[in-house]
Design a protein around this motif. Structure first.
Motif, PDB file in Angstrom:
ATOM      1  N   MET A  73       0.809  -1.218   0.092  1.00 20.42           N
ATOM      2  CA  MET A  73       0.022   0.003  -0.091  1.00 20.42           C
ATOM      3  C   MET A  73       0.850   1.107   0.041  1.00 20.42           C
ATOM      4  SD  MET A  73      -3.094  -0.465  -0.129  1.00 20.42           S
ATOM      5  CE  MET A  73      -4.209   0.847   0.452  1.00 20.42           C
ATOM      6  N   THR A 106       0.780   4.076  -2.994  1.00 15.44           N
ATOM      7  CA  THR A 106       0.461   5.486  -2.803  1.00 15.44           C
ATOM      8  C   THR A 106       1.506   6.334  -2.984  1.00 15.44           C
ATOM      9  OG1 THR A 106      -0.636   4.569  -0.809  1.00 15.44           O
ATOM     10  CG2 THR A 106      -0.209   7.073  -0.968  1.00 15.44           C
ATOM     11  N   SER A 143      -3.601  -1.083   6.084  1.00 10.85           N
ATOM     12  CA  SER A 143      -4.801  -0.657   5.198  1.00 10.85           C
ATOM     13  C   SER A 143      -4.799   0.835   5.583  1.00 10.85           C
ATOM     14  CB  SER A 143      -6.016  -1.239   5.566  1.00 10.85           C
ATOM     15  OG  SER A 143      -6.081  -1.513   7.096  1.00 10.85           O
ATOM     16  N   TYR A 157      -4.769   3.509   3.003  1.00 10.33           N
ATOM     17  CA  TYR A 157      -6.030   3.863   2.157  1.00 10.33           C
ATOM     18  C   TYR A 157      -6.426   5.264   2.465  1.00 10.33           C
ATOM     19  CZ  TYR A 157     -10.675   2.952  -0.062  1.00 10.33           C
ATOM     20  OH  TYR A 157     -11.560   3.132  -0.814  1.00 10.33           O
ATOM     21  N   GLY A 194      -6.606   6.307   7.188  1.00 14.18           N
ATOM     22  CA  GLY A 194      -7.312   4.904   6.987  1.00 14.18           C
ATOM     23  C   GLY A 194      -7.328   4.107   8.235  1.00 14.18           C
ATOM     24  N   TYR A 206     -12.837  -2.401   7.000  1.00 13.86           N
ATOM     25  CA  TYR A 206     -13.481  -1.894   6.084  1.00 13.86           C
ATOM     26  C   TYR A 206     -14.572  -2.898   5.180  1.00 13.86           C
ATOM     27  CZ  TYR A 206      -9.701   1.446   5.391  1.00 13.86           C
ATOM     28  OH  TYR A 206      -8.800   2.772   5.464  1.00 13.86           O
ATOM     29  N   ILE A 249     -13.766  -2.992  -0.365  1.00 11.08           N
ATOM     30  CA  ILE A 249     -12.577  -2.105  -0.145  1.00 11.08           C
ATOM     31  C   ILE A 249     -11.419  -3.000  -0.050  1.00 11.08           C
ATOM     32  CG2 ILE A 249     -11.346  -0.133   0.930  1.00 11.08           C
ATOM     33  CD1 ILE A 249     -14.233   1.023   1.120  1.00 11.08           C
ATOM     34  N   MET A 262      -7.775  -3.297  -2.090  1.00  8.08           N
ATOM     35  CA  MET A 262      -6.255  -3.152  -1.479  1.00  8.08           C
ATOM     36  C   MET A 262      -5.653  -4.422  -1.903  1.00  8.08           C
ATOM     37  SD  MET A 262      -6.685  -1.054   1.871  1.00  8.08           S
ATOM     38  CE  MET A 262      -8.199  -1.342   2.570  1.00  8.08           C
TER      39      MET A 262
END
Ligand SMILES: [Zn+2]
Length: 391
Positions: free
Chosen positions: A52, A56, A94, A97, A110, A117, A121, A125
């Motif tokens: 993640m 990002t 997560s 997110y 997040g 979640y 969702i 991910m």
């Protein structure tokens, strides 16, 4: 008969939980050092890379070219590590997110617990992470598959959908369970103090991996190893860590290895502080319990050589009393938390020299499980599975 331990040296490779930290200092340099140490001992390890974060960085790279540069270096070192025979598998935090970059730092709004979640969702991910890794690593190995997963902050159970979802996206092995862990922090509420299986591989119940399923399924949990150390070693370890962390406080950022809630002040951010409301008496009892606690996650970044040695002895005894002749053992590491490489190097040397230890990667474990190498626990006891029972 002396059991053979198939040791998987696993490493959660990531920045701090709040997105802070320099990837070059906290991830790239120590990964190269670890790979060198393992290479000298013939050990192939598995890096659970937190994707993640990388996704990002990629998302913001056009606006902030320096992030693109770091993301490119991330890819390069992951490829370099994989090409040296180490494995790379999926780790997801997560809280990235919906993250954004503002005034030179990350803001992570997040949830830390992916299980909070909606399933759609979480799926988004996990699939994005899996696809990123497969796209990257298939450049050098077209056969590469993402088959193993560890949840960020250990947050796997309970969940109505997570085990099914992981199976659906091709995950065959989960290593998120570490029996005895309990957190009540501002980000994470988790209680693994009553896990039905803490040592052997097991088929998890579909809605709660703390329980063993009645029937075999397509996903196997291999618990991250935990052990009970002696009070003398544990106390000496606490004192040592306090001293080391005084000199390198910025690296003290993960959930602590001793299984009950974190010792206050062990990390700068307060992310792992206990926030449960308690009376003064309750807090005193908790502090005493923590100081007397000798139950550890087998996290080689945080343990010293004496505890690492004790850990292996305890596991050998436990394998003997479980009556198994071959056993997978998942040992944890957090690159960002390594206080000193010296103890890891000594421990790696011992592993390389031990006649009852073989090191394995997580990619190798599903095939060994399918071949009936290890006893796997289900509600009907131990079984050695064969091809049709595991996808
Ligand atoms: Zn992590």
């Amino acid at each position: 008969m002396k059991p053979t331990l198939y040791v998987a040296m696993v490493d959660d490779w990531e920045l701090r939980g709040n997105g802070s930290g320099d990837p070059r200092e906290m991830q790239f340099a120590p990964m190269r050092k670890l790979v060198r140490i393992y290479g000298e001992e013939g050990i192939r390890s598995t890096f659970m890379v937190e994707v993640m974060q990388q996704l990002t960085f990629r998302k913001f790279q056009d606006k902030h070219p320096e992030l693109g540069q770091l993301a490119d270096e991330w890819d390069e070192i992951v490829l370099e590590t994989y090409s040296k025979g180490h494995d790379v598998q999926l780790h997801i935090h997560s809280q990235w997110y919906g993250a954004y970059f503002e005034n030179g730092r990350w803001i992570l709004p997040g949830h830390w617990q992916i299980t909070r979640y909606d399933e759609s969702i979480s799926r988004q991910m996990l699939v994005a992470g899996r696809d990123y890794l497969q796209g990257l690593l298939r450049r050098i190995n077209p056969e590469y598959r993402c088959v193993a997963y560890r949840a960020g902050a250990w947050c796997l159970a309970p969940s109505e959908y997570m085990i099914r979802l992981l199976s659906e996206i091709g995950i065959e092995l989960d290593i998120s369970m570490a029996a005895g862990l309990r957190f009540r922090t501002r980000h994470v509420e988790l209680d693994y103090t009553n896990c039905e299986e803490s040592f052997l591989p097991f088929f998890p119940a579909m809605n709660d991996a703390r329980r063993v399923a009645d029937q075999p399924g397509s996903l196997v949990c291999v618990p991250t190893n935990v052990f009970t150390g002696g009070i003398f070693n544990a106390t000496r370890w606490r004192v040592r860590n306090q001293i080391l962390r005084r000199f390198r406080p910025k690296n003290s950022v993960s959930a602590p290895a001793d299984c009950q809630n974190g010792e206050k002040g062990r990390e700068q951010t307060g992310d792992w502080d206990d926030v449960s409301r308690q009376s003064l008496k309750g807090r005193v009892i908790d502090t005493v319990k923590r100081l007397c606690n000798t139950h550890f996650v087998s996290d080689i970044a945080q343990l010293d050589y004496a505890l690492l040695t004790q850990m292996m002895e305890r596991n050998r005894e436990r394998a003997r009393s479980a009556g198994v002749t071959e056993l997978p053992l998942v040992l944890e590491n957090h690159t960002k938390d390594i206080l000193t490489f010296e103890h890891i190097a000594r421990f790696a040397h011992d592993l390389g020299a031990a006649d009852d230890v073989r090191t394995v990667t997580l990619s190798e474990l599903p095939a060994l499980l399918r071949a009936g190498k290890f006893a796997v626990r289900s509600g009907h006891g131990l079984r050695y599975i064969s091809e049709p029972q595991i996808a």
